[in-house]
Each structure stands twice: as structure tokens, then as C-alpha cells.
Design a protein around this motif. Structure first.
Motif, short mmCIF file in Angstrom:
data_model
loop_
_atom_site.label_atom_id
_atom_site.label_comp_id
_atom_site.label_asym_id
_atom_site.label_seq_id
_atom_site.Cartn_x
_atom_site.Cartn_y
_atom_site.Cartn_z
N ARG A 1 -1.67 20.25 -4.78
CA ARG A 1 -1.91 19.23 -3.60
C ARG A 1 -0.49 18.66 -3.38
NH1 ARG A 1 -5.68 16.92 -5.69
NH2 ARG A 1 -7.62 17.93 -4.61
N TRP A 2 -0.05 18.96 -2.39
CA TRP A 2 1.53 18.21 -1.98
C TRP A 2 1.33 16.89 -1.32
CZ3 TRP A 2 4.94 19.76 -5.14
CH2 TRP A 2 6.37 19.16 -4.97
N ASN A 3 1.06 15.97 -2.09
CA ASN A 3 0.82 14.60 -1.62
C ASN A 3 1.89 14.00 -1.07
OD1 ASN A 3 2.05 12.97 -3.62
ND2 ASN A 3 0.29 13.62 -5.19
N ALA A 4 1.65 12.88 -0.35
CA ALA A 4 2.70 12.07 0.29
C ALA A 4 3.76 11.40 -0.44
CB ALA A 4 2.00 11.28 1.09
N ALA A 5 3.42 11.16 -1.86
CA ALA A 5 4.68 10.73 -2.54
C ALA A 5 5.47 11.93 -3.03
CB ALA A 5 3.77 10.20 -3.86
N PHE A 6 4.98 13.01 -3.38
CA PHE A 6 5.88 14.15 -3.70
C PHE A 6 6.87 14.34 -2.36
CE2 PHE A 6 2.45 16.16 -6.48
CZ PHE A 6 2.66 14.99 -7.30
N GLY B 1 0.87 -1.19 -0.03
CA GLY B 1 0.01 -0.06 -0.02
C GLY B 1 0.76 1.31 -0.12
N GLY B 2 0.86 1.93 -1.20
CA GLY B 2 1.71 3.21 -1.21
C GLY B 2 0.82 4.53 -1.12
N GLY B 3 0.21 4.63 0.17
CA GLY B 3 -0.68 5.91 0.16
C GLY B 3 -0.02 6.76 1.19
N ALA B 4 -0.59 7.39 2.03
CA ALA B 4 -0.03 8.42 2.92
C ALA B 4 1.07 7.86 3.84
CB ALA B 4 -1.02 9.16 3.88
N ALA B 5 0.48 6.67 4.57
CA ALA B 5 1.68 6.07 5.23
C ALA B 5 2.64 5.35 4.67
CB ALA B 5 0.75 5.16 6.34
N GLY B 6 2.06 4.50 3.63
CA GLY B 6 3.06 3.95 2.71
C GLY B 6 4.22 4.73 2.28
N ASP C 1 -5.93 16.71 -12.25
CA ASP C 1 -7.09 16.55 -11.17
C ASP C 1 -6.33 16.21 -9.90
OD1 ASP C 1 -6.78 14.10 -12.16
OD2 ASP C 1 -8.91 13.57 -11.80
N ILE C 2 -5.43 15.61 -10.06
CA ILE C 2 -4.96 15.28 -8.82
C ILE C 2 -3.84 16.15 -8.26
CG2 ILE C 2 -3.04 13.47 -8.02
CD1 ILE C 2 -5.84 12.11 -8.46
N LEU C 3 -3.42 16.89 -9.24
CA LEU C 3 -2.31 18.02 -8.74
C LEU C 3 -3.27 19.24 -8.39
CD1 LEU C 3 0.13 18.32 -11.40
CD2 LEU C 3 0.36 17.31 -9.24
N ASP C 4 -4.57 19.46 -8.54
CA ASP C 4 -5.33 20.65 -8.39
C ASP C 4 -5.70 20.75 -6.81
OD1 ASP C 4 -6.76 22.84 -8.42
OD2 ASP C 4 -7.93 22.33 -10.15
N ALA C 5 -5.01 21.60 -5.96
CA ALA C 5 -5.42 21.78 -4.78
C ALA C 5 -6.79 22.46 -4.38
CB ALA C 5 -4.47 22.40 -3.80
N ARG C 6 -7.52 23.00 -5.39
CA ARG C 6 -8.66 23.81 -5.28
C ARG C 6 -9.65 22.87 -4.82
NH1 ARG C 6 -8.76 27.11 -10.59
NH2 ARG C 6 -8.03 25.07 -11.22
N GLN C 7 -9.92 21.56 -5.40
CA GLN C 7 -10.79 20.74 -4.98
C GLN C 7 -10.54 19.28 -4.75
OE1 GLN C 7 -13.10 20.98 -9.08
NE2 GLN C 7 -11.95 22.82 -9.11
N LEU C 8 -11.27 18.55 -4.44
CA LEU C 8 -11.23 17.15 -4.36
C LEU C 8 -11.15 16.56 -5.65
CD1 LEU C 8 -13.93 16.34 -1.72
CD2 LEU C 8 -11.53 16.53 -0.99
N ALA C 9 -10.15 15.47 -5.68
CA ALA C 9 -10.31 14.73 -7.12
C ALA C 9 -10.95 13.49 -6.74
CB ALA C 9 -8.65 14.76 -7.51
N ARG D 1 -6.91 5.15 -5.48
CA ARG D 1 -6.08 4.05 -5.96
C ARG D 1 -4.98 4.74 -6.70
NH1 ARG D 1 -8.18 -1.56 -8.01
NH2 ARG D 1 -6.22 -2.49 -8.86
N ILE D 2 -3.89 5.17 -6.28
CA ILE D 2 -2.72 5.87 -6.94
C ILE D 2 -1.71 5.99 -5.82
CG2 ILE D 2 -3.82 8.24 -6.24
CD1 ILE D 2 -2.92 9.12 -8.66
N LEU D 3 -0.47 6.19 -6.12
CA LEU D 3 0.52 6.42 -5.31
C LEU D 3 0.16 7.74 -4.67
CD1 LEU D 3 3.29 4.83 -4.82
CD2 LEU D 3 4.44 6.72 -5.91
N GLY D 4 0.45 7.72 -3.11
CA GLY D 4 -0.02 8.75 -2.59
C GLY D 4 -1.27 8.49 -1.75
#
Ligand SMILES: Cc1cc2nc3c(=O)[nH]c(=O)nc-3n(C[C@H](O)[C@H](O)[C@H](O)COP(=O)(O)OP(=O)(O)OC[C@H]3O[C@@H](n4cnc5c(N)ncnc54)[C@H](O)[C@@H]3O)c2cc1C
Length: 453
Positions: free
Chosen positions: A159-164, A10-15, A50-58, A78-81
Motif C-alpha cells: 500500500r503506497w501510502n502518502a508518507a512513502f 496532523g501527518g496523514g494524507a494531506a499532512g 499489516d500497514i504495508l499489505d495492500a490486499r486488505q484494510l489494516a 493514528r500513524i504517519l500517512g
């Protein structure tokens, strides 16, 4: 057959945190397995807009299939991050009391350095008042001391997600492998030890296996591995390896909202604002207290939101819910949607708290500072009473925790009870829910656990 020292499933926030921290040791090989795609480092420019855009939920892409597509509370990425790649970018920590009850090693004082580290890694910053929309500013003013501007993990409009935050700087490490588009089926176990996992039709061997597939995905992997309640395993013809209450105790914040037509004044002011600024969906929250809340704390949140076209809404959430749900399997195949029952409002006290929050929200709307911005109530419609609306529409706040809880499924070092080298280290281990959105707390859990694994 491939062999690694550590497998992170699992490669989300924690992964992302776990893969980054565990691969700091150059002699330790780490493989991060993620079911969704990996678009590479941010600088390569391949991440979808859409995944980068911090203005709204993607929420229109990269989501897991649900067993009930109408149930938005089940949404997950279902995506890295993971969900950090499509969330609302609000970064909050709970008051000490929320962590002090988790068990030895988890007091707020012990966790605080990891919360601090998570904030820094996510490049968190406080919003300024002139960065939030007129809709948010009106709530901020109406809320008095209970209104506050959010801290966000948005860098510019990204949106500065956990993968970045956690992987971009370490992707070059020769001891780190990222296996994207690879669905983990189950952990291979033998006599209280994990030997690896089956993932994407491959056998991956490892000395240590860490699950970080979220409060939905981690219990599912354990169940498919034969670790769970005997009746749930039996229902799917899975031989029991260990009997533990995996998937039980699901908790999420619960609430409901209202949608209005914006007045002409709001449309004009929002358009003017948008010429110079990013129109962030969220930006402000208001704390509230239900009748049963100790005066020094809070247990309700009001969350105003504005979306493209100036659709305006606000929702009230109970942040210390008592109801519990469960996660199970619909079938033993790893691709099958999960059976997710949040059990919302199963405990009457939650219906009372949300109703109180919803009534407070309608009062705010009636205040001089807000009422000039709201037109007709589109949903639910002012004629519907608060209690009925709450009963008919209660939903989650997208913060599931508790399905592999410390003390029930894992020990205080996040090790699955009865196993030497099998861990869970994501939102699912929280035995109670902090009274805030839980992204930062999840990052801190993974930061802390990575030192014990
Ligand atoms: C719409 C939405 C908005 C939110 N907004 C906020 C917010 O503003 N602030 C906040 O604090 N929190 C927010 N959250 C919550 C926050 O994002 C989560 O608490 C956090 O991401 C949980 O981290 P996690 O690592 O436990 O799970 P996730 O981040 O969900 O990561 C799990 C990962 O595991 C992968 N996975 C699952 N099963 C498998 C498998 N079998 N094989 C391989 N990979 C698998 C998934 O694809 C996913 O990438 C939001 C959540 C959602 C859904």
C-alpha cells in the motif's frame, strides 16, 4: 520552546503533502506534528506488515480510540500517512460537477492538474482484469457498462501510502522536522493570529499554522482552541475565541452490505487464482443510479469484496447523501475520544437511495454470472427486507468530509475565517462530498492549498 515558519498539525494524507510541498522552499522551516508513530522511509523496512499489505484494510492496529467501539464508521488511523496507511488503495476522481460547486478557485479545470499530480505521486496504476479475483470478475461482467476496474496506489503488494509518496524523497531536508508520537492539543491564538500550538506538552511557536488532522481531528483541535459553536465550547468550559460552525456538516457516503458463504466452485477458483496473484480485497466497482439521479451521472456504488478464507461480501453505497452529522468533543483533554455522530439516514432520501442500491445488489447476485459463486446468505439473511436491513445496519464508507467547510469555517484559500495565518487543508474543508472515495481529492486539496499558504 521551538520556533518554525510553518507548523502542520496532523501527518496523514494531506499532512504529508503539505509538509513536502511547503518545505520545498529551503529557507522555510516546517514542522509536521503527528500523533501516531513514524516508521521512517519505506526502504528501511521498519513498517508493520499489516500497514504495508495492500490486499486488505489494516484495521487491527494504529487506530484511534472511539467513544463507541461498536461504531466502525468512526475508524481512523493514528500513524504517519493517516488513513492512507490503512485504506483500500482505490484511487478515483469525481466528475467535474463534484468540484465545480466548491467555490472560486476549486473548479474541476483548476483542480485537475493537482489530481493528476496526486495520481502520479501515489504511483497509481489501473488494475488489469487478470489481477482481480474470480469474485470481482463476475461482478465486472454482470455490471456491463457500469462495472469498472479500479486504479490503485499499490506497488506490488505494498500500500503506497502518502508518507512513502510524499515524504520519503524529502526526509533529508534540513528545514523539515517530523515530530511523531506527538498529540496536538490546541492552537495558540491572539487577536486573529495563530502563534503556534501546544503539542505533546510542548509549546511550538510558528508564523503559520496549518491543520491537517482529518475531518475528525481538525475540528477537534479548533474546538480545543476556542474556535467553534458557542454551546459546544461552553459545554467543555472552553473560552470562545471565535464563533464558527466547526464540526458541523459532517458528510460520509452511506450504505450497507451482505455476506455470503462462498460456493465450492468459488473456493476452488479463488485458491487457483491466489497461487499466481495477490488476492486484493477490492478491485472492481459498479456504478448505479437511484431514481432521483440525473441520467448522465451516477449516485450509487456497489463494492464487492473478498477476504482471507474467501469470505465474500458486497455493499451498496449512496454516493450523494443528503444527511449531515457533526463532530464534537467528549472532554477538553486532547487524548479523549471524540463525539462523532454521522447522522446517517437522517434525511429520508438517503434511506431510499441505499435501499435502491441494495435491491440492485441482490439482483446482481441473482444473475447467471454471479449466482454460481454465492452460497447461503450469512448476513443479513435473505428473509430480511431491503428497507429494514438498510435501516438497521447503515454505515459509512470511511470518507468523512465537511467539518471545516469552505465558506463556513475557512475561506476559499483554506484560511480559517477571521484569522490571518491559520489554515485547514485536508478532507474537512470539502463543502460537499465527491461521489467517489475521497483520498485522491484530499491529496489534491492539500496540493492546491500548499500554493496559497
Ligand atoms: C478503512 C478506510 C478505508 C479507506 N479506503 C479508501 C480508498 O480505498 N480510497 C479512497 O479514496 N479513500 C479511502 N479512504 C479515505 C481516505 O483514506 C481519507 O479520505 C484520507 O486519508 C483523508 O485524509 P486526511 O489527511 O484528511 O486525514 P487522515 O489521512 O486521516 O490524516 C489525519 C492525520 O492526523 C493525525 N491527527 C489527528 N488528530 C491529531 C492530533 N490532535 N495531533 C496530531 N495528529 C493528529 C492522525 O493520526 C492522522 O495521521 C479510506 C479510509 C478508511 C478509514
Amino acid at each position: 520552546m521551538e520556533r518554525f515558519d510553518v507548523l502542520v498539525l496532523g501527518g496523514g494524507a494531506a499532512g504529508c503533502v503539505l509538509a513536502s510541498r511547503l518545505s520545498e522552499e529551503p529557507d522555510r522551516t516546517v514542522c509536521l506534528v503527528e500523533a501516531g508513530p513514524d516508521y521512517g522511509p519505506y526502504d528501511e523496512g521498519r513498517w508493520p506488515a499489516d500497514i504495508l499489505d495492500a490486499r486488505q484494510l489494516a484495521l487491527d492496529s494504529h487506530c484511534w480510540a472511539r467513544d463507541d467501539e461498536q461504531d466502525r464508521s468512526q475508524l481512523r488511523a493514528r500513524i504517519l500517512g493517516g488513513c492512507s496507511a490503512h485504506n483500500a488503495c482505490a484511487v478515483l476522481r469525481g466528475p467535474p460537477v463534484d468540484y465545480d460547486r466548491w467555490g472560486a478557485g476549486w473548479s474541476y479545470d483548476e483542480l485537475a492538474p493537482y489530481l493528476d499530480r496526486g495520481e502520479r505521486m501515489l504511483r497509481t496504476r489501473p488494475l488489469e482484469e487478470d489481477e482481480v479475483s474470480p469474485w470481482h470478475r463476475a461482478f465486472l461482467a454482470a455490471g456491463g457498462d457500469d462495472g469498472f476496474l479500479l486504479h490503485v496506489n499499490a506497488v506490488g503488494g505494498v500500500r503506497w501510502n502518502a508518507a512513502f509518496a510524499y515524504l520519503d524523497l524529502v526526509r533529508g531536508r534540513p528545514n523539515l522536522t517530523i515530530l511523531a508520537d506527538t498529540l496536538a492539543d490546541r492552537v495558540l491564538t491572539e487577536e486573529g493570529r495563530a502563534g503556534g500550538a501546544l503539542a505533546g506538552g510542548r509549546e511550538l511557536l510558528a508564523d503559520t499554522v496549518v491543520l491537517a488532522a482529518s475531518s475528525y481531528g481538525s475540528p477537534a483541535i479548533l474546538l480545543r482552541s476556542g474556535i467553534g459553536p458557542r454551546d459546544e465550547l461552553g459545554r467543555h468550559g472552553i473560552s470562545a475565541v471565535a464563533e464558527l460552525p466547526v464540526g458541523e456538516g459532517l458528510i460520509d457516503h452511506v450504505g450497507t452490505g451482505v455476506v455470503w458463504e462462498p460456493t465450492e466452485r468459488l473456493q476452488r477458483e479463488a485458491a487457483e487464482f491466489e497461487r499466481e496473484h495477490l488476492l486484493l480485497m477490492g478491485g472492481v466497482m459498479l456504478r448505479g443510479r437511484s431514481r432521483s439521479c440525473p441520467p448522465e451521472l451516477f449516485d450509487l456504488f456497489v463494492f464487492p469484496a473478498i477476504e482471507p478464507g474467501y469470505e465474500i461480501s458486497a455493499a451498496a453505497f449512496a454516493m450523494q447523501p443528503h444527511s449531515r452529522g457533526r463532530v464534537g468533543l467528549t472532554a477538553r483533554e486532547p487524548g479523549a475520544p471524540l463525539s462523532i455522530d454521522h447522522g446517517f439516514l437522517g434525511d429520508e432520501r438517503d434511506a431510499d437511495a441505499v435501499t435502491e442500491g441494495f435491491e440492485a445488489l441482490r439482483e446482481l447476485i441473482g444473475s447467471d454470472l454471479v449466482k454460481g459463486l454465492v452460497g447461503r446468505e450469512l448476513r443479513p439473511g435473505a428473509a430480511i427486507g431491503a428497507a429494514d436491513h438498510v435501516r438497521g445496519t447503515a454505515r459509512g464508507f470511511f470518507h468523512p468530509v465537511g467539518t471545516c467547510a469552505i465558506g463556513a469555517v475557512v475561506d476559499e484559500r483554506c484560511r480559517v475565517l477571521g484569522f490571518e495565518n491559520l489554515y485547514v487543508a485536508d478532507a474537512s474543508v470539502m463543502p460537499s462530498i465527491p461521489r467517489v472515495p475521497v483520498h485522491l481529492s484530499t491529496i489534491a486539496v492539500a496540493e492546491r492549498a500548499s500554493e496559497w499558504i
